[in-house]
Motif scaffolding. Structure first.
Motif, PDB file in Angstrom:
ATOM      1  N   GLY A 133     -17.655  -9.826 -30.355  1.00 14.71           N
ATOM      2  CA  GLY A 133     -18.274  -7.732 -30.381  1.00 14.71           C
ATOM      3  C   GLY A 133     -17.079  -6.498 -30.694  1.00 14.71           C
ATOM      4  N   TYR A 134     -16.214  -7.597 -29.809  1.00 15.62           N
ATOM      5  CA  TYR A 134     -14.629  -5.927 -29.900  1.00 15.62           C
ATOM      6  C   TYR A 134     -14.425  -6.135 -31.023  1.00 15.62           C
ATOM      7  CZ  TYR A 134     -15.847  -6.787 -25.020  1.00 15.62           C
ATOM      8  OH  TYR A 134     -16.438  -6.580 -23.038  1.00 15.62           O
ATOM      9  N   ASP A 135     -14.088  -4.415 -31.047  1.00 16.77           N
ATOM     10  CA  ASP A 135     -13.607  -4.161 -32.184  1.00 16.77           C
ATOM     11  C   ASP A 135     -12.557  -2.803 -32.347  1.00 16.77           C
ATOM     12  OD1 ASP A 135     -12.846  -4.229 -35.044  1.00 16.77           O
ATOM     13  OD2 ASP A 135     -15.061  -4.151 -35.693  1.00 16.77           O
ATOM     14  N   HIS A 136     -11.543  -2.788 -33.233  1.00 14.75           N
ATOM     15  CA  HIS A 136     -11.305  -1.062 -32.877  1.00 14.75           C
ATOM     16  C   HIS A 136     -10.878  -0.918 -34.237  1.00 14.75           C
ATOM     17  CE1 HIS A 136      -8.804  -4.304 -36.174  1.00 14.75           C
ATOM     18  NE2 HIS A 136      -9.400  -4.549 -35.607  1.00 14.75           N
ATOM     19  N   LEU A 137     -11.914   0.354 -34.263  1.00 17.62           N
ATOM     20  CA  LEU A 137     -12.269   0.509 -35.921  1.00 17.62           C
ATOM     21  C   LEU A 137     -12.196   2.122 -34.857  1.00 17.62           C
ATOM     22  CD1 LEU A 137     -14.780  -0.786 -38.144  1.00 17.62           C
ATOM     23  CD2 LEU A 137     -12.212  -0.667 -38.647  1.00 17.62           C
ATOM     24  N   ARG A 138     -12.730   2.343 -33.370  1.00 19.42           N
ATOM     25  CA  ARG A 138     -12.899   3.769 -33.602  1.00 19.42           C
ATOM     26  C   ARG A 138     -12.080   3.858 -32.084  1.00 19.42           C
ATOM     27  NH1 ARG A 138     -19.451   3.327 -32.355  1.00 19.42           N
ATOM     28  NH2 ARG A 138     -18.936   1.388 -31.540  1.00 19.42           N
ATOM     29  N   ASP A 139     -11.267   4.872 -32.033  1.00 19.95           N
ATOM     30  CA  ASP A 139     -10.000   5.496 -31.111  1.00 19.95           C
ATOM     31  C   ASP A 139     -10.779   4.548 -29.664  1.00 19.95           C
ATOM     32  OD1 ASP A 139      -8.724   6.316 -32.928  1.00 19.95           O
ATOM     33  OD2 ASP A 139      -8.664   7.663 -31.574  1.00 19.95           O
ATOM     34  N   ALA A 140     -12.467   4.974 -28.869  1.00 14.72           N
ATOM     35  CA  ALA A 140     -12.086   4.418 -27.599  1.00 14.72           C
ATOM     36  C   ALA A 140     -12.468   2.424 -27.769  1.00 14.72           C
ATOM     37  CB  ALA A 140     -13.335   4.921 -27.272  1.00 14.72           C
ATOM     38  N   ASP A 141     -12.513   2.109 -28.820  1.00 10.21           N
ATOM     39  CA  ASP A 141     -13.097   0.899 -28.675  1.00 10.21           C
ATOM     40  C   ASP A 141     -11.523   0.210 -29.162  1.00 10.21           C
ATOM     41  OD1 ASP A 141     -15.604   1.001 -28.933  1.00 10.21           O
ATOM     42  OD2 ASP A 141     -15.564   1.204 -31.097  1.00 10.21           O
ATOM     43  N   ALA A 142     -11.060   0.697 -29.776  1.00  7.86           N
ATOM     44  CA  ALA A 142      -9.667   0.202 -29.712  1.00  7.86           C
ATOM     45  C   ALA A 142      -9.038   0.523 -28.158  1.00  7.86           C
ATOM     46  CB  ALA A 142      -8.738   0.595 -31.071  1.00  7.86           C
ATOM     47  N   THR A 143      -8.170   1.190 -27.912  1.00  8.98           N
ATOM     48  CA  THR A 143      -8.609   1.348 -26.085  1.00  8.98           C
ATOM     49  C   THR A 143      -9.013   0.374 -26.144  1.00  8.98           C
ATOM     50  OG1 THR A 143      -7.946   3.485 -26.544  1.00  8.98           O
ATOM     51  CG2 THR A 143      -8.062   3.044 -24.517  1.00  8.98           C
ATOM     52  N   LEU A 144     -10.147  -0.112 -25.259  1.00  4.79           N
ATOM     53  CA  LEU A 144     -10.477  -0.906 -24.649  1.00  4.79           C
ATOM     54  C   LEU A 144     -10.322  -1.820 -25.362  1.00  4.79           C
ATOM     55  CD1 LEU A 144     -12.776  -2.084 -22.384  1.00  4.79           C
ATOM     56  CD2 LEU A 144     -14.054  -1.933 -24.412  1.00  4.79           C
ATOM     57  N   MET A 145     -10.073  -2.624 -26.499  1.00  2.73           N
ATOM     58  CA  MET A 145     -10.135  -3.984 -26.788  1.00  2.73           C
ATOM     59  C   MET A 145      -8.755  -4.148 -26.495  1.00  2.73           C
ATOM     60  SD  MET A 145     -10.263  -5.962 -29.917  1.00  2.73           S
ATOM     61  CE  MET A 145     -10.863  -7.018 -30.867  1.00  2.73           C
ATOM     62  N   GLU A 146      -7.650  -3.257 -26.617  1.00  2.00           N
ATOM     63  CA  GLU A 146      -5.806  -3.332 -26.112  1.00  2.00           C
ATOM     64  C   GLU A 146      -5.495  -3.633 -25.183  1.00  2.00           C
ATOM     65  OE1 GLU A 146      -3.976  -0.432 -28.438  1.00  2.00           O
ATOM     66  OE2 GLU A 146      -4.057  -0.693 -30.358  1.00  2.00           O
ATOM     67  N   THR A 147      -6.665  -2.915 -24.153  1.00  2.00           N
ATOM     68  CA  THR A 147      -6.152  -3.336 -22.388  1.00  2.00           C
ATOM     69  C   THR A 147      -6.611  -4.045 -22.873  1.00  2.00           C
ATOM     70  OG1 THR A 147      -7.224  -0.979 -22.280  1.00  2.00           O
ATOM     71  CG2 THR A 147      -7.215  -2.180 -20.563  1.00  2.00           C
ATOM     72  N   LEU A 148      -8.329  -4.844 -23.251  1.00  3.86           N
ATOM     73  CA  LEU A 148      -8.616  -6.258 -22.647  1.00  3.86           C
ATOM     74  C   LEU A 148      -7.354  -7.195 -23.102  1.00  3.86           C
ATOM     75  CD1 LEU A 148     -12.215  -6.366 -23.462  1.00  3.86           C
ATOM     76  CD2 LEU A 148     -11.755  -6.186 -21.569  1.00  3.86           C
ATOM     77  N   GLU A 149      -6.810  -7.206 -24.240  1.00  3.88           N
ATOM     78  CA  GLU A 149      -5.755  -7.685 -24.667  1.00  3.88           C
ATOM     79  C   GLU A 149      -4.579  -8.104 -23.227  1.00  3.88           C
ATOM     80  OE1 GLU A 149      -4.704  -7.056 -28.339  1.00  3.88           O
ATOM     81  OE2 GLU A 149      -6.588  -7.335 -29.319  1.00  3.88           O
ATOM     82  N   VAL A 150      -4.517  -6.943 -23.208  1.00  4.90           N
ATOM     83  CA  VAL A 150      -3.096  -7.106 -22.469  1.00  4.90           C
ATOM     84  C   VAL A 150      -3.357  -7.480 -21.001  1.00  4.90           C
ATOM     85  CG1 VAL A 150      -1.252  -5.250 -21.158  1.00  4.90           C
ATOM     86  CG2 VAL A 150      -2.457  -4.797 -23.594  1.00  4.90           C
ATOM     87  N   GLU A 151      -4.549  -7.267 -20.619  1.00  6.13           N
ATOM     88  CA  GLU A 151      -4.807  -8.385 -19.104  1.00  6.13           C
ATOM     89  C   GLU A 151      -4.754  -9.407 -19.311  1.00  6.13           C
ATOM     90  OE1 GLU A 151      -7.858  -4.059 -17.808  1.00  6.13           O
ATOM     91  OE2 GLU A 151      -8.815  -6.153 -18.085  1.00  6.13           O
ATOM     92  N   ILE A 152      -5.848 -10.041 -20.320  1.00  3.18           N
ATOM     93  CA  ILE A 152      -5.789 -11.309 -21.105  1.00  3.18           C
ATOM     94  C   ILE A 152      -4.334 -12.254 -21.146  1.00  3.18           C
ATOM     95  CG2 ILE A 152      -6.495 -13.057 -22.230  1.00  3.18           C
ATOM     96  CD1 ILE A 152      -9.002 -11.447 -22.809  1.00  3.18           C
ATOM     97  N   LEU A 153      -3.526 -11.483 -21.670  1.00  2.00           N
ATOM     98  CA  LEU A 153      -2.524 -11.845 -21.597  1.00  2.00           C
ATOM     99  C   LEU A 153      -1.528 -12.103 -20.900  1.00  2.00           C
ATOM    100  CD1 LEU A 153      -1.456 -10.687 -24.863  1.00  2.00           C
ATOM    101  CD2 LEU A 153      -2.415 -13.030 -24.625  1.00  2.00           C
ATOM    102  N   GLY A 154      -1.102 -10.915 -20.313  1.00  2.35           N
ATOM    103  CA  GLY A 154      -0.900 -10.981 -18.210  1.00  2.35           C
ATOM    104  C   GLY A 154      -1.269 -12.164 -17.324  1.00  2.35           C
ATOM    105  N   LYS A 155      -2.511 -12.772 -18.021  1.00  2.17           N
ATOM    106  CA  LYS A 155      -2.978 -13.409 -16.900  1.00  2.17           C
ATOM    107  C   LYS A 155      -2.726 -14.835 -17.374  1.00  2.17           C
ATOM    108  CE  LYS A 155      -7.335 -11.466 -14.791  1.00  2.17           C
ATOM    109  NZ  LYS A 155      -8.568 -11.736 -14.512  1.00  2.17           N
ATOM    110  N   MET A 156      -2.131 -14.730 -18.219  1.00  2.00           N
ATOM    111  CA  MET A 156      -1.907 -16.511 -19.481  1.00  2.00           C
ATOM    112  C   MET A 156       0.208 -15.932 -19.093  1.00  2.00           C
ATOM    113  SD  MET A 156      -3.815 -16.566 -22.918  1.00  2.00           S
ATOM    114  CE  MET A 156      -3.742 -17.947 -23.208  1.00  2.00           C
ATOM    115  N   GLY A 157       0.626 -15.032 -18.452  1.00  2.00           N
ATOM    116  CA  GLY A 157       2.472 -14.821 -18.804  1.00  2.00           C
ATOM    117  C   GLY A 157       2.870 -14.748 -19.976  1.00  2.00           C
ATOM    118  N   LEU A 158       2.097 -13.914 -20.719  1.00  2.00           N
ATOM    119  CA  LEU A 158       2.749 -13.353 -21.835  1.00  2.00           C
ATOM    120  C   LEU A 158       2.747 -11.722 -21.228  1.00  2.00           C
ATOM    121  CD1 LEU A 158       0.871 -15.551 -24.421  1.00  2.00           C
ATOM    122  CD2 LEU A 158       3.339 -15.735 -23.151  1.00  2.00           C
TER     123      LEU A 158
END
Length: 162
Positions: A133-158
Protein backbone atom coordinates in the motif's frame (compact mmCIF):
# COMPACT_ATOMS: atom_id res chain seq x y z
CA UNK A 1 7.90 -15.67 2.95
CA UNK A 2 6.70 -17.79 0.14
CA UNK A 3 7.93 -16.34 -3.15
CA UNK A 4 6.74 -18.00 -6.33
CA UNK A 5 9.12 -17.07 -9.14
CA UNK A 6 8.75 -17.51 -12.87
CA UNK A 7 12.05 -16.91 -14.64
CA UNK A 8 11.37 -15.98 -18.25
CA UNK A 9 14.81 -14.44 -18.82
CA UNK A 10 17.60 -16.87 -17.92
CA UNK A 11 19.98 -14.02 -17.02
CA UNK A 12 18.02 -13.61 -13.77
CA UNK A 13 19.01 -17.13 -12.69
CA UNK A 14 22.68 -16.07 -12.76
CA UNK A 15 21.80 -13.44 -10.15
CA UNK A 16 20.00 -16.03 -7.97
CA UNK A 17 16.83 -13.99 -8.26
CA UNK A 18 14.90 -16.46 -6.11
CA UNK A 19 17.13 -15.92 -3.07
CA UNK A 20 17.33 -12.18 -3.77
CA UNK A 21 13.51 -11.82 -3.87
CA UNK A 22 13.02 -13.89 -0.74
CA UNK A 23 15.61 -11.90 1.20
CA UNK A 24 14.20 -8.54 0.02
CA UNK A 25 10.60 -9.52 0.81
CA UNK A 26 11.51 -10.98 4.21
CA UNK A 27 13.50 -7.85 5.13
CA UNK A 28 10.68 -5.55 4.04
CA UNK A 29 7.97 -7.38 5.94
CA UNK A 30 10.18 -7.85 9.00
CA UNK A 31 11.04 -4.15 9.09
CA UNK A 32 7.32 -3.38 9.18
CA UNK A 33 6.71 -5.87 12.00
CA UNK A 34 4.91 -8.39 9.79
CA UNK A 35 5.49 -12.15 9.92
CA UNK A 36 6.94 -12.92 6.50
CA UNK A 37 5.96 -16.59 6.80
CA UNK A 38 2.28 -15.61 6.71
CA UNK A 39 2.40 -14.12 3.20
CA UNK A 40 3.06 -14.98 -0.43
CA UNK A 41 4.09 -13.01 -3.48
CA UNK A 42 4.65 -13.96 -7.10
CA UNK A 43 7.51 -12.58 -9.16
CA UNK A 44 7.98 -12.64 -12.93
CA UNK A 45 11.68 -12.22 -13.76
CA UNK A 46 11.45 -11.13 -17.37
CA UNK A 47 13.02 -9.00 -20.10
CA UNK A 48 12.23 -5.53 -21.40
CA UNK A 49 9.95 -6.76 -24.18
CA UNK A 50 7.71 -8.60 -21.71
CA UNK A 51 7.56 -5.77 -19.18
CA UNK A 52 6.87 -3.25 -21.97
CA UNK A 53 3.85 -5.31 -22.98
CA UNK A 54 2.67 -5.44 -19.37
CA UNK A 55 3.30 -1.72 -18.92
CA UNK A 56 1.23 -1.02 -22.05
CA UNK A 57 -1.62 -3.28 -20.95
CA UNK A 58 -1.86 -2.14 -17.35
CA UNK A 59 -0.58 1.45 -17.34
CA UNK A 60 -1.04 2.58 -20.94
CA UNK A 61 2.70 3.29 -21.23
CA UNK A 62 4.20 1.61 -24.29
CA UNK A 63 7.74 1.32 -22.94
CA UNK A 64 9.78 -0.89 -20.67
CA UNK A 65 10.16 -0.03 -17.00
CA UNK A 66 12.27 -1.54 -14.25
CA UNK A 67 9.58 -3.07 -12.03
CA UNK A 68 5.80 -3.32 -11.87
CA UNK A 69 3.58 -4.44 -9.02
CA UNK A 70 -0.04 -5.53 -8.69
CA UNK A 71 -1.30 -5.54 -5.09
CA UNK A 72 -3.97 -8.09 -4.25
CA UNK A 73 -5.90 -5.44 -2.30
CA UNK A 74 -6.02 -1.67 -1.90
CA UNK A 75 -4.20 -0.81 1.33
CA UNK A 76 -3.09 2.78 0.68
CA UNK A 77 -3.38 5.42 3.37
CA UNK A 78 -6.04 8.07 2.71
CA UNK A 79 -3.90 10.89 4.11
CA UNK A 80 -0.57 11.93 2.57
CA UNK A 81 2.35 10.38 4.42
CA UNK A 82 0.09 8.03 6.37
CA UNK A 83 0.84 4.39 7.02
CA UNK A 84 -1.18 2.00 4.85
CA UNK A 85 -3.42 -0.63 6.42
CA UNK A 86 -1.41 -3.73 7.30
CA UNK A 87 -2.45 -6.93 5.55
CA UNK A 88 -4.29 -9.54 7.55
CA UNK A 89 -2.28 -12.79 7.54
CA UNK A 90 -5.48 -14.85 7.42
CA UNK A 91 -7.45 -12.90 4.84
CA UNK A 92 -4.57 -11.42 2.79
CA UNK A 93 -2.18 -14.35 2.46
CA UNK A 94 -1.39 -13.44 -1.19
CA UNK A 95 0.06 -9.90 -1.25
CA UNK A 96 0.25 -9.62 -5.03
CA UNK A 97 2.46 -9.90 -8.07
CA UNK A 98 5.70 -8.27 -9.21
CA UNK A 99 7.44 -8.18 -12.61
CA UNK A 100 11.06 -7.09 -12.94
CA UNK A 101 12.88 -6.48 -16.24
CA UNK A 102 16.49 -7.53 -16.69
CA UNK A 103 17.74 -5.06 -19.33
CA UNK A 104 16.29 -1.97 -17.67
CA UNK A 105 17.49 -3.04 -14.24
CA UNK A 106 20.98 -3.83 -15.54
CA UNK A 107 21.23 -0.55 -17.47
CA UNK A 108 20.14 1.47 -14.42
CA UNK A 109 22.71 -0.34 -12.28
CA UNK A 110 25.48 0.52 -14.75
CA UNK A 111 24.36 4.18 -14.98
CA UNK A 112 24.21 4.46 -11.19
CA UNK A 113 27.46 2.56 -10.63
CA UNK A 114 25.53 0.15 -8.41
CA UNK A 115 26.08 -3.61 -8.28
CA UNK A 116 23.25 -5.34 -10.13
CA UNK A 117 22.23 -7.43 -7.12
CA UNK A 118 21.96 -4.27 -4.99
CA UNK A 119 19.81 -2.46 -7.55
CA UNK A 120 17.57 -5.48 -8.09
CA UNK A 121 17.20 -5.85 -4.31
CA UNK A 122 16.15 -2.20 -4.07
CA UNK A 123 13.58 -2.67 -6.82
CA UNK A 124 12.10 -5.72 -5.11
CA UNK A 125 11.93 -3.90 -1.75
CA UNK A 126 10.25 -1.00 -3.59
CA UNK A 127 7.75 -3.33 -5.25
CA UNK A 128 6.92 -5.17 -2.02
CA UNK A 129 6.22 -1.81 -0.38
CA UNK A 130 3.81 -1.10 -3.26
CA UNK A 131 2.09 -4.44 -2.57
CA UNK A 132 1.68 -3.26 1.03
CA UNK A 133 0.00 0.00 0.00
CA UNK A 134 2.95 2.39 -0.03
CA UNK A 135 3.24 4.77 -2.96
CA UNK A 136 5.18 7.79 -4.16
CA UNK A 137 2.61 9.85 -6.06
CA UNK A 138 2.21 12.45 -3.29
CA UNK A 139 5.33 14.09 -1.83
CA UNK A 140 4.63 12.97 1.74
CA UNK A 141 4.04 9.39 0.57
CA UNK A 142 7.27 9.44 -1.47
CA UNK A 143 9.23 10.65 1.57
CA UNK A 144 7.80 7.86 3.72
CA UNK A 145 8.43 5.18 1.09
CA UNK A 146 11.99 6.32 0.35
CA UNK A 147 12.79 6.48 4.09
CA UNK A 148 11.58 2.91 4.53
CA UNK A 149 13.58 1.73 1.51
CA UNK A 150 16.78 3.29 2.87
CA UNK A 151 16.19 1.75 6.32
CA UNK A 152 15.43 -1.71 4.91
CA UNK A 153 18.37 -1.70 2.53
CA UNK A 154 20.65 -0.44 5.31
CA UNK A 155 19.64 -3.40 7.48
CA UNK A 156 20.53 -5.63 4.51
CA UNK A 157 23.98 -4.02 4.30
CA UNK A 158 23.22 -2.05 1.13
CA UNK A 159 23.75 1.67 0.64
CA UNK A 160 21.02 4.20 0.05
CA UNK A 161 19.91 4.38 -3.57
CA UNK A 162 18.96 8.05 -3.14
Amino acid sequence: MSVDIIIEDARWADLDIEALCSAAADATLGHLGLDAEAFEISVLACDDARIAALNTSFRGKAQPTNVLSWPSAERGAPTPGGTPDAPDPVRDEELGDIAIAYETCAAEAVRGDIPLHAHATHLVVHAVLHLLGYDHLRDADATLMETLEVEILGKMGLRSPY
